[in-house]
Motif scaffolding. Structure first.
Motif, PDB file in Angstrom:
ATOM      1  N   THR A   1       0.832  -1.207   0.000  1.00  0.00           N
ATOM      2  CA  THR A   1       0.000   0.000   0.000  1.00  0.00           C
ATOM      3  C   THR A   1       0.862   1.251   0.000  1.00  0.00           C
ATOM      4  OG1 THR A   1      -1.739  -1.198   1.182  1.00  0.00           O
ATOM      5  CG2 THR A   1      -1.851   1.200   1.218  1.00  0.00           C
ATOM      6  N   ALA A   2       1.923   1.262   0.804  1.00  0.00           N
ATOM      7  CA  ALA A   2       2.828   2.420   0.802  1.00  0.00           C
ATOM      8  C   ALA A   2       3.463   2.607  -0.572  1.00  0.00           C
ATOM      9  CB  ALA A   2       3.900   2.245   1.869  1.00  0.00           C
ATOM     10  N   TYR A   3       3.788   1.496  -1.248  1.00  0.00           N
ATOM     11  CA  TYR A   3       4.426   1.604  -2.560  1.00  0.00           C
ATOM     12  C   TYR A   3       3.459   2.161  -3.598  1.00  0.00           C
ATOM     13  CZ  TYR A   3       7.133   0.468  -6.698  1.00  0.00           C
ATOM     14  OH  TYR A   3       7.825   0.570  -7.880  1.00  0.00           O
ATOM     15  N   MET A   4       2.203   1.713  -3.554  1.00  0.00           N
ATOM     16  CA  MET A   4       1.238   2.096  -4.580  1.00  0.00           C
ATOM     17  C   MET A   4       0.461   3.363  -4.222  1.00  0.00           C
ATOM     18  SD  MET A   4      -0.274  -1.604  -5.702  1.00  0.00           S
ATOM     19  CE  MET A   4      -1.444  -0.812  -6.809  1.00  0.00           C
ATOM     20  N   ALA A   5       0.681   3.912  -3.037  1.00  0.00           N
ATOM     21  CA  ALA A   5       0.035   5.175  -2.667  1.00  0.00           C
ATOM     22  C   ALA A   5       1.107   6.234  -2.413  1.00  0.00           C
ATOM     23  CB  ALA A   5      -0.856   4.979  -1.441  1.00  0.00           C
ATOM     24  N   ASP A   6       1.770   6.185  -1.275  1.00  0.00           N
ATOM     25  CA  ASP A   6       2.749   7.212  -0.908  1.00  0.00           C
ATOM     26  C   ASP A   6       3.865   7.330  -1.951  1.00  0.00           C
ATOM     27  OD1 ASP A   6       2.136   7.341   2.453  1.00  0.00           O
ATOM     28  OD2 ASP A   6       1.579   5.554   1.352  1.00  0.00           O
ATOM     29  N   HIS A   7       4.458   6.185  -2.334  1.00  0.00           N
ATOM     30  CA  HIS A   7       5.543   6.223  -3.307  1.00  0.00           C
ATOM     31  C   HIS A   7       5.044   6.629  -4.684  1.00  0.00           C
ATOM     32  CE1 HIS A   7       8.131   4.420  -6.444  1.00  0.00           C
ATOM     33  NE2 HIS A   7       9.112   4.778  -5.651  1.00  0.00           N
ATOM     34  N   LEU A   8       3.908   6.103  -5.106  1.00  0.00           N
ATOM     35  CA  LEU A   8       3.395   6.402  -6.439  1.00  0.00           C
ATOM     36  C   LEU A   8       3.105   7.892  -6.599  1.00  0.00           C
ATOM     37  CD1 LEU A   8       2.320   5.727  -9.229  1.00  0.00           C
ATOM     38  CD2 LEU A   8       0.171   4.998  -8.173  1.00  0.00           C
ATOM     39  N   ILE A   9       2.560   8.521  -5.574  1.00  0.00           N
ATOM     40  CA  ILE A   9       2.251   9.952  -5.660  1.00  0.00           C
ATOM     41  C   ILE A   9       3.534  10.760  -5.836  1.00  0.00           C
ATOM     42  CG2 ILE A   9       1.371  11.908  -4.331  1.00  0.00           C
ATOM     43  CD1 ILE A   9      -0.653   9.792  -3.143  1.00  0.00           C
ATOM     44  N   GLN A  10       4.588  10.382  -5.119  1.00  0.00           N
ATOM     45  CA  GLN A  10       5.873  11.076  -5.295  1.00  0.00           C
ATOM     46  C   GLN A  10       6.467  10.772  -6.668  1.00  0.00           C
ATOM     47  OE1 GLN A  10       6.756  13.396  -3.098  1.00  0.00           O
ATOM     48  NE2 GLN A  10       4.843  12.809  -2.096  1.00  0.00           N
ATOM     49  N   GLU A  11       6.280   9.559  -7.140  1.00  0.00           N
ATOM     50  CA  GLU A  11       6.754   9.192  -8.474  1.00  0.00           C
ATOM     51  C   GLU A  11       6.034  10.028  -9.537  1.00  0.00           C
ATOM     52  OE1 GLU A  11       7.780   4.923 -10.472  1.00  0.00           O
ATOM     53  OE2 GLU A  11       5.720   5.196  -9.795  1.00  0.00           O
ATOM     54  N   GLN A  12       4.742  10.256  -9.362  1.00  0.00           N
ATOM     55  CA  GLN A  12       3.994  11.099 -10.299  1.00  0.00           C
ATOM     56  C   GLN A  12       4.530  12.521 -10.313  1.00  0.00           C
ATOM     57  OE1 GLN A  12       0.085  10.491  -8.694  1.00  0.00           O
ATOM     58  NE2 GLN A  12      -0.370   8.743 -10.009  1.00  0.00           N
ATOM     59  N   ARG A  13       5.102  12.959  -9.197  1.00  0.00           N
ATOM     60  CA  ARG A  13       5.652  14.314  -9.111  1.00  0.00           C
ATOM     61  C   ARG A  13       7.116  14.378  -9.557  1.00  0.00           C
ATOM     62  NH1 ARG A  13       3.148  15.546  -3.058  1.00  0.00           N
ATOM     63  NH2 ARG A  13       0.971  15.773  -3.733  1.00  0.00           N
ATOM     64  N   GLY A  14       7.670  13.235  -9.973  1.00  0.00           N
ATOM     65  CA  GLY A  14       9.041  13.210 -10.456  1.00  0.00           C
ATOM     66  C   GLY A  14      10.093  13.100  -9.378  1.00  0.00           C
ATOM     67  N   VAL A  15       9.710  12.753  -8.136  1.00  0.00           N
ATOM     68  CA  VAL A  15      10.674  12.673  -7.039  1.00  0.00           C
ATOM     69  C   VAL A  15      10.617  11.303  -6.369  1.00  0.00           C
ATOM     70  CG1 VAL A  15      10.829  15.151  -6.606  1.00  0.00           C
ATOM     71  CG2 VAL A  15       8.990  13.831  -5.520  1.00  0.00           C
ATOM     72  N   GLY A  16      10.376  10.257  -7.157  1.00  0.00           N
ATOM     73  CA  GLY A  16      10.347   8.908  -6.597  1.00  0.00           C
ATOM     74  C   GLY A  16      11.675   8.504  -5.988  1.00  0.00           C
ATOM     75  N   ALA A  17      12.784   8.907  -6.621  1.00  0.00           N
ATOM     76  CA  ALA A  17      14.110   8.564  -6.087  1.00  0.00           C
ATOM     77  C   ALA A  17      14.322   9.194  -4.718  1.00  0.00           C
ATOM     78  CB  ALA A  17      15.195   9.001  -7.063  1.00  0.00           C
ATOM     79  N   ASP A  18      13.863  10.429  -4.534  1.00  0.00           N
ATOM     80  CA  ASP A  18      13.990  11.082  -3.227  1.00  0.00           C
ATOM     81  C   ASP A  18      13.189  10.336  -2.172  1.00  0.00           C
ATOM     82  OD1 ASP A  18      15.533  13.020  -4.444  1.00  0.00           O
ATOM     83  OD2 ASP A  18      13.890  14.450  -4.658  1.00  0.00           O
ATOM     84  N   TYR A  19      12.004   9.876  -2.553  1.00  0.00           N
ATOM     85  CA  TYR A  19      11.184   9.131  -1.597  1.00  0.00           C
ATOM     86  C   TYR A  19      11.882   7.833  -1.197  1.00  0.00           C
ATOM     87  CZ  TYR A  19       7.149   7.004   0.644  1.00  0.00           C
ATOM     88  OH  TYR A  19       6.309   6.422   1.570  1.00  0.00           O
ATOM     89  N   ARG A  20      12.474   7.149  -2.171  1.00  0.00           N
ATOM     90  CA  ARG A  20      13.162   5.887  -1.846  1.00  0.00           C
ATOM     91  C   ARG A  20      14.396   6.160  -0.991  1.00  0.00           C
ATOM     92  NH1 ARG A  20      11.586   5.232  -7.178  1.00  0.00           N
ATOM     93  NH2 ARG A  20      13.657   5.657  -8.032  1.00  0.00           N
ATOM     94  N   ARG A  21      15.101   7.243  -1.275  1.00  0.00           N
ATOM     95  CA  ARG A  21      16.242   7.569  -0.425  1.00  0.00           C
ATOM     96  C   ARG A  21      15.793   7.818   1.013  1.00  0.00           C
ATOM     97  NH1 ARG A  21      19.766  13.080  -0.354  1.00  0.00           N
ATOM     98  NH2 ARG A  21      17.820  13.726   0.635  1.00  0.00           N
TER      99      ARG A  21
END
Length: 679
Positions: free
Chosen positions: A160-180
């Motif tokens: 759920t965190a991957y497909m919600a919190d992470h996905l929203i940041q990925e849509q904003r172009g900052v998925g790498a920052d979220y993973r860091r």
């Protein structure tokens, strides 16, 4: 698993919400709910509430607030419709007939089947609409429809965190920052015996359990997606949901479905990441470049330096050349893995895992010093300001006592008694009057000494009525940090104690007032990653490259079927006379559309500053000329160099009236409502 139906008699003004289909209050003052889907337990929540509703396709959207707030209600209805539609397209049909946001009396964040229970302050934070809210919506697929087999590990929080919190940041172009940041939490909090295999995670009860149960699981699904590709990953989501809906599932079921969809053996992958604790630590050595003909060969050794057996990894490698950036994947399953890659142009920089695609323990230089590092330390020293006055000293002492736990022990000392900074422990330097403030932080932030202002990343702030936090690396240890905390006024101490643990990723903060309210936050830059190697003698230190990828899914635009249906019902009502040329109904429709244009924020684009532009139809229903009007609204562009250009969006709002000019046999003289047209 159970099914149920429930009827409740309610006090005046009350609504009670449960799972399944029904109503929170009917005309008889009763709440009635029926759950035909299997459930783990029954929830009843409610009180004196204001109810609002809309629809997202076949799903009823509901908002229950304790006080009327139309603007907030509409935001949640709009966001709910968008996220339900996005996940419907990605996973499959939403499993219930409703989704409700319910305001709680306490500050909570709970997700139940078909509704979520959020606190009164939580729902009014603007970021919640695109963080906690979609997270709880998605739980209706993962956790509240496909249930968790807890005996084999809780997988649904990570997915759920991957497909919600992470996905929203990925849509904003900052998925790498979220993973860091996810990996940073693991590095900060999972220390000294706090680690455990993912298969043992049941629920979150500390920062360390969150870093494993949410963060490690999130990265597991991300690594699977990178290895298998987006198309396979999406196919898996739909297939897994379809087969497991209404059942309890574990990691073995997830593995089996991935293997079936991708047609690969994933036994070793799942064993490594779910049954084994720990994470790899990566290093690079012996990196060099050799020119062979017209091409260049980059060579080196990738090392796994953690204790224990090496992990089997698919390591992303990026080589920046004089003309392009080239991507490679290195299979590494030994302590030392030699590599060589050929590129066309002269290589300048080699990056290992530049987008943080692997679950691993970050090097200290890959992350900024952060508050989380201090809270994650098993033992720290807190240094009190002896010259601050007895009340202030005791307030800092009590604050440190409340931060202590069995996993986070704090030795409290006075600044005058500390002769030297310990080299093996992190520290809090407390108070602007602290004797160690200027020594450790003076050159970084103080403008004019103990009585003055702080210059925090270019923002000058007085000490008065401000509470501030600054974290820097320990002067004698790359792995440790030192934090400075100054709180003013005294009334801000309780609030700072509550809020600081929630700002773990930040390097500096400033708050204002008694509450206190955050006004500045940020992270220091990191530019010296040991997983970056300069390959050209003249190459400048390279910033971390930005890896651009398409997100797993895109959020659809706001669409309200209820609002559309209201427009259609008005325009197609019998009173509009089929919007025939020359009718009062057509004239009324023009005024209606102009009003909606104005409400939407357009400006008039017709004649003489009006919404209307008149013209003549030479031959109307009676064979005579008829006056008609266009309705014109303008949305101005923002680019001055395009000011003379236009995009025209046009649709006709007239219709056939009582059958003119074209009519099917037998329909002449009958009202043509036009509900199937583009009114």
């Amino acid at each position: 698993m159970i099914q149920f139906d429930v009827t409740l008699a309610l006090p005046d003004g009350w609504h009670v919400i449960s799972q399944g289909d029904g109503t929170s209050r009917d005309d008889d003052g009763k709440a009635r709910w029926v759950s035909d889907s299997p459930m783990e337990q029954i929830y009843l929540v409610g009180g004196p509430m204001r109810r609002a509703s809309d629809s997202a396709g076949a799903v009823e959207l509901l908002v229950y607030l304790r006080e009327q707030d139309d603007a907030l209600t509409q935001k949640y209805l709009d966001a709910g419709a968008r996220y339900i539609e996005m996940y419907r397209q990605l996973i499959g049909p939403y499993p219930y007939s409703k989704f409700a946001l319910v305001e709680n009396f306490w500050e909570t964040g709970y997700g139940m089947p078909s509704f979520t229970l959020l606190g009164p302050q939580v729902i009014r934070f603007p970021f919640i609409l695109h963080s906690s809210y979609p997270h709880e919506i998605l739980h209706n697929w993962w956790g509240n429809s496909v249930f968790v087999d807890y005996e084999t590990g809780n997988w649904c929080e990570g997915l759920t965190a991957y497909m919600a919190d992470h996905l929203i940041q990925e849509q904003r172009g900052v998925g790498a920052d979220y993973r860091r940041n996810t990996l940073q939490k693991y590095r900060d909090y999972v220390q000294d015996g706090r680690d455990f295999p993912l298969a043992e995670f049941r629920s979150r009860h500390s920062a360390a359990t969150e870093a494993v149960g949410y963060g490690k699981a999130l990265m597991l699904f991300h690594m699977l997606r990178q290895d298998l590709g987006d198309e396979v990953f999406r196919s898996y989501l739909a297939s897994f949901y379809r087969k497991q809906k209404g059942k309890r599932a574990g990691f073995s079921d997830i593995r089996a479905e991935f293997e079936a969809v991708a047609e690969v053996d994933l036994a070793d992958f799942f064993s490594q990441w779910t049954e084994r604790a720990g994470a790899p630590v990566l290093a690079v050595s012996d990196v060099g470049t050799v020119k062979q003909g017209d091409r260049y060969v980059v060579r080196g050794i990738l090392q796994q330096t953690q204790s224990g057996q090496p992990f089997a990894l698919q390591v992303p490698i990026q080589i920046v050349t004089a003309s392009s950036t080239e991507q490679f994947v290195l299979e590494a399953s030994t302590v030392d893995t030699p590599f060589q890659f050929e590129v066309d142009a002269e290589p300048q920089t080699l990056w290992v895992d530049p987008a943080f695609d692997l679950f691993r323990i970050l090097d200290a230089r890959e992350t900024p010093p952060s508050i989380g590092q201090l809270f994650g330390e098993p033992q720290i020293v807190a240094v009190l300001p002896s010259e601050a006055g007895m009340a202030t000293v005791e307030a800092y002492r009590e604050l440190m006592r409340t931060c202590q736990s069995d996993d986070h022990k704090i030795q409290i000392v006075l600044d005058k008694d500390l002769k030297a900074i310990p080299t093996d422990r992190a520290l809090w330097i407390l108070g602007r009057e602290n004797r160690w403030t200027e020594t450790l932080f003076g050159k970084h932030l103080l403008k004019d000494g103990k009585a003055g202002h702080v210059d925090l990343v270019g923002k000058e702030l007085p000490f008065s009525n401000h509470s501030m936090v600054v974290i820097r690396r320990h002067p004698d240890s790359l792995e440790k940090v030192v934090g400075w905390l100054a709180i003013e006024p005294a009334a801000a101490f309780p609030g700072m104690g509550r809020k600081l643990p929630h700002y773990g990723k930040y390097s500096y903060l400033a708050f204002q007032g008694d509450e206190p309210t955050n006004i500045v936050k940020g992270q220091w830059d990191t530019t010296n990653s040991p997983l970056s190697n300069s390959l050209a003698p003249t190459a400048k230190p390279a910033a971390r490259p930005k890896v651009v990828r398409e997100p797993l899914a895109k959020l659809p635009p706001v669409f309200s079927s209820k609002a559309l249906q209201q427009h259609v019902a008005w325009l197609a009502a019998p009173e509009r006379e089929g919007r025939g040329l020359g009718t009062n109904g057509l004239e009324q429709s023009a005024t209606y559309i102009a009003d909606k244009f104005a409400a939407a924020g357009l400006r008039p684009g017709g004649s003489n500053g009006s919404w209307f532009q008149s013209f003549t139809v030479n031959e109307g229903p009676e064979g005579k000329p008829v006056e008609a009007i266009n309705v014109v609204g303008v949305l101005p562009g923002k680019r001055t160099d395009w000011s003379g250009q236009s995009i025209v969006l046009g649709a006709h709002y007239d219709h056939l009236g009582f059958g003119w000019p074209d009519v099917r046999a037998g329909a002449k003289g009958k009202l043509h409502a036009g509900a199937d047209d583009n009114a």
